[in-house]
Design an enzyme around this catalytic site. Structure first.
Site, short mmCIF file in Angstrom:
data_model
loop_
_atom_site.label_atom_id
_atom_site.label_comp_id
_atom_site.label_asym_id
_atom_site.label_seq_id
_atom_site.Cartn_x
_atom_site.Cartn_y
_atom_site.Cartn_z
N SER A 284 1.60 -5.45 3.20
CA SER A 284 3.04 -5.48 3.46
C SER A 284 3.72 -6.63 2.70
CB SER A 284 3.30 -5.59 4.96
OG SER A 284 2.48 -6.58 5.54
N HIS B 222 5.25 -5.91 8.68
CA HIS B 222 5.09 -7.30 9.12
C HIS B 222 5.37 -8.25 7.98
CE1 HIS B 222 2.49 -6.14 12.82
NE2 HIS B 222 3.75 -6.26 13.12
N CYS C 54 2.17 6.06 9.03
CA CYS C 54 1.26 6.31 7.92
C CYS C 54 0.28 7.42 8.28
CB CYS C 54 0.49 5.03 7.60
SG CYS C 54 -0.68 5.25 6.25
N CYS D 270 0.86 -1.19 0.00
CA CYS D 270 0.00 0.00 0.00
C CYS D 270 0.90 1.24 0.00
CB CYS D 270 -0.88 -0.01 1.26
SG CYS D 270 0.12 0.09 2.76
N GLU E 26 -0.15 -0.83 16.21
CA GLU E 26 -0.92 0.36 15.79
C GLU E 26 -1.98 0.71 16.85
OE1 GLU E 26 -3.11 0.08 12.04
OE2 GLU E 26 -4.47 1.60 12.81
N THR F 251 -6.77 0.91 11.38
CA THR F 251 -6.92 1.23 9.95
C THR F 251 -7.19 0.01 9.07
OG1 THR F 251 -4.52 1.08 9.72
CG2 THR F 251 -5.44 3.27 10.04
FE1 F3S Z 1 -1.06 0.95 4.42
FE2 F3S Z 1 -1.32 3.08 5.85
FE3 F3S Z 1 -3.42 1.70 5.19
S1 F3S Z 1 0.29 1.60 6.04
S2 F3S Z 1 -2.71 -0.40 5.03
S3 F3S Z 1 -2.11 2.84 3.79
S4 F3S Z 1 -2.98 2.59 7.16
#
Ligand code: F3S
Length: 282
Positions: free
Chosen positions: A264, A44, A98, A15, A128, A164
């Protein structure tokens, strides 16, 4: 084994937030003075962590261990106290939190400041969530479902924030359970758009597949959620980290095998899984 077709979800893998965190880590290798460490794994994914280690980026679990050089804050963010103690120390800080996570932290703090009892929908031990909780006031509660809601909410003003990477369905269930119990309910839907896109694409893919393979770290929250959502649509869903974990017996009788991956999971890892499946299905 009979031949099968392999399909990949239209949105899968890295992402925006993970890309940004990795870019910041690589930039730090070029520019930072002294040793570089991340506070907890940057993402991760064991393969990516090994790759960062080969570039000289170490890993510490506890900020007190680090007294010099550069500390990279991962995309999950860190608790407020950790941020404050880093700011007061001598280390350089590269903040790769993020922006979706930052927004969840800020909203939790605002709800608390405005007098709401904060409910956080998320995994209680996830980094988080520990970070968000540190902004949400001492009476904040973390819940994974309506069954975890505390008894003393009746007649209260309650504010909800969300890890999130949670699913909209879980948020809907919590909201429905709260709305008749509390005096006022404020819901901040802090599920990130990348998560939402990946989840929708995974469910659409799973609906047309006979077997689903989800690729991603075992501790990755968003990957676990993809597994959960795909399994609701297609019970023959398997979570793997690497192509070598594919068991050919899973694929017996399948006409379509679907693949998706957590936020990830690098593209190379997805490609090697797809390649292995195509070998088995040809
Ligand atoms: Fe990625 Fe940020 Fe969403 S790290 S999964 S864009 S909260």
């Amino acid at each position: 084994m009979s031949p099968f077709r392999v399909t990949v979800a239209s949105s899968a893998g890295f992402c925006w937030g993970v890309e940004r965190a990795l870019r910041k880590a690589r930039d730090a290798v070029e520019t930072a003075k002294g040793p570089i460490v991340t506070l907890g794994p940057l993402i991760h994914n064991p393969g990516v962590i090994a790759d960062l280690a080969s570039q000289g980026i170490g890993l510490v679990d506890d900020v007190d261990i680090k007294t010099e050089g550069t500390v990279i804050i991962r995309s999950h963010g860190v608790p407020r106290g950790v941020m404050e103690s880093l700011a007061a120390g001598d280390v350089a800080v590269v903040d790769a939190t993020c922006s979706f996570v930052k927004s969840a932290q800020t909203r939790a703090a605002r709800l608390h400041d405005e007098g709401y009892r904060v409910i956080i929908l998320g995994e209680p031990d996830h980094p988080e969530v520990l970070g968000i909780r540190s902004y949400a006031g001492p009476d904040a509660v973390v819940v994974e479902g309506p069954e975890d809601l505390p008894d003393d909410l009746d007649g209260r003003r309650v504010g909800v924030v969300v890890q999130t990477t949670q699913s909209q369905a879980r948020l809907a269930a919590i909201t429905a359970a709260l709305v008749t119990r509390v005096r006022e309910l404020r819901v901040c839907n802090t599920i990130c758009s990348a998560t939402e896109r990946r989840q929708e694409a995974a469910v659409a893919m799973a609906a047309d597949a006979d077997v689903v393979v989800v690729v991603g770290g075992r501790t990755s929250g968003n990957t676990k959620r993809l597994v959960e959502l795909c399994a609701q649509v297609q019970p023959h869903t398997h979570h793997i980290e690497r192509a070598e974990e594919i068991d050919p017996a899973w694929l017996d009788g399948a006409a379509v095998v679907g693949v998706t991956a957590g936020a990830s999971t690098p593209a190379t890892q997805i490609e090697s899984v797809v390649e292995r499946l195509r070998e088995l299905g040809s």
